[in-house]
Design a protein around this motif. Structure first.
Motif, mmCIF file in Angstrom:
data_model
loop_
_atom_site.group_PDB
_atom_site.id
_atom_site.type_symbol
_atom_site.label_atom_id
_atom_site.label_comp_id
_atom_site.label_asym_id
_atom_site.label_seq_id
_atom_site.Cartn_x
_atom_site.Cartn_y
_atom_site.Cartn_z
ATOM 1 N N LEU A 34 0.830 -1.207 0.000
ATOM 2 C CA LEU A 34 0.000 0.000 0.000
ATOM 3 C C LEU A 34 0.864 1.255 0.000
ATOM 4 N N LEU A 35 1.933 1.256 0.784
ATOM 5 C CA LEU A 35 2.856 2.396 0.787
ATOM 6 C C LEU A 35 3.497 2.583 -0.582
ATOM 7 N N GLY A 119 13.201 2.349 -3.440
ATOM 8 C CA GLY A 119 13.570 2.950 -4.704
ATOM 9 C C GLY A 119 12.588 4.024 -5.136
ATOM 10 N N GLY A 120 11.294 3.777 -4.908
ATOM 11 C CA GLY A 120 10.283 4.765 -5.252
ATOM 12 C C GLY A 120 10.415 6.030 -4.431
ATOM 13 N N ILE A 121 10.735 5.878 -3.153
ATOM 14 C CA ILE A 121 10.927 7.042 -2.280
ATOM 15 C C ILE A 121 12.151 7.843 -2.714
ATOM 16 N N ILE A 122 13.223 7.142 -3.097
ATOM 17 C CA ILE A 122 14.433 7.816 -3.577
ATOM 18 C C ILE A 122 14.152 8.571 -4.878
ATOM 19 N N ILE A 164 17.075 3.476 -11.481
ATOM 20 C CA ILE A 164 16.865 3.201 -10.055
ATOM 21 C C ILE A 164 15.833 2.093 -9.892
ATOM 22 N N SER A 165 14.775 2.168 -10.680
ATOM 23 C CA SER A 165 13.725 1.148 -10.625
ATOM 24 C C SER A 165 14.266 -0.228 -10.960
#
Length: 212
Positions: A34-35, A119-122, A164-165
């Motif tokens: 969910l995050l 990775g998404g947060i970065i 990054i992904s």
């Protein structure tokens, strides 16, 4: 992130050891996914807001609605992909006589999304910085719209986000190998094949998106 959960990243083999002896717990994996969906939704909100600049002035009132739909869709897609990925692992492992409940596979798959969440947060600040500086001219020509959107995704900033992904997907794959091995009682080599097939397909699509 507590030390036990952190060990998913640093020592997945130890984290998943003996997991079949514990009750299935989908709570934490669901929160992780969910995050990840919320991070994806934030990116979708930004991308949609920028691409909607192309629409003529009389259609600008629809931006909020379209962004809302994009946000909800992004969250749903991530949740659905969690189930689909677990289902793919489950089905491929059947070829190796895998034994174990689907809910267990769903659980370990959810834990494996932690690197992609990181990775998404970065990547999110890069996405915010890039799209905040984009201003597109109004047009109703579908060809120009497609060209503008495609061009945005081929910029150095977006290519860095894609790289990054890819890196964090490979990290997830490492976690999934040990999780699926324990969840479906596979050998390590069979777990590598089970996880490697869908991950390789995903990587090929990602690389194609970078070079096409």
């Amino acid at each position: 992130m507590d030390n036990k959960l952190f060990s998913v990243l640093t020592a997945p083999q130890r984290f998943f050891a003996g997991i079949e002896e514990r009750p299935v717990n989908l709570g934490i994996p669901a929160v992780i996914v969910l995050l990840m969906g919320l991070v994806s939704a934030a990116s979708a909100y930004l991308v949609t807001g920028v691409t909607m600049q192309i629409l003529p002035a009389e259609a600008q009132s629809m931006i909020g609605l379209i962004q809302g739909i994009s946000v909800i869709s992004a969250i749903i897609i991530v949740l659905v992909m969690w189930v689909i990925m677990a289902g793919i692992f489950y089905l491929i492992s059947m070829a190796f006589n895998g034994a174990g409940d689907f809910k267990r596979v769903l659980e370990v798959t959810g834990y494996g999304y932690i690197p992609q969440l990181i990775g998404g947060i970065i990547s999110l600040p890069l996405t915010i910085q890039y799209f905040a500086s984009i201003h597109l001219p109004e047009t109703t020509d579908p060809t120009l719209i497609q060209s503008a959107v495609s061009g945005m995704m081929k910029t150095p900033s977006m290519m860095v986000v894609s790289l990054i992904s890819i890196v964090f997907l490979l990290w997830s794959a490492n976690i999934w190998i040990f999780g699926v091995r324990e969840a479906r009682h596979l050998t390590t080599s069979n777990a590598v094949i089970t996880v490697g097939i869908p991950v390789l397909v995903s990587l090929l699509f990602s690389v194609y998106g970078l070079v096409a």
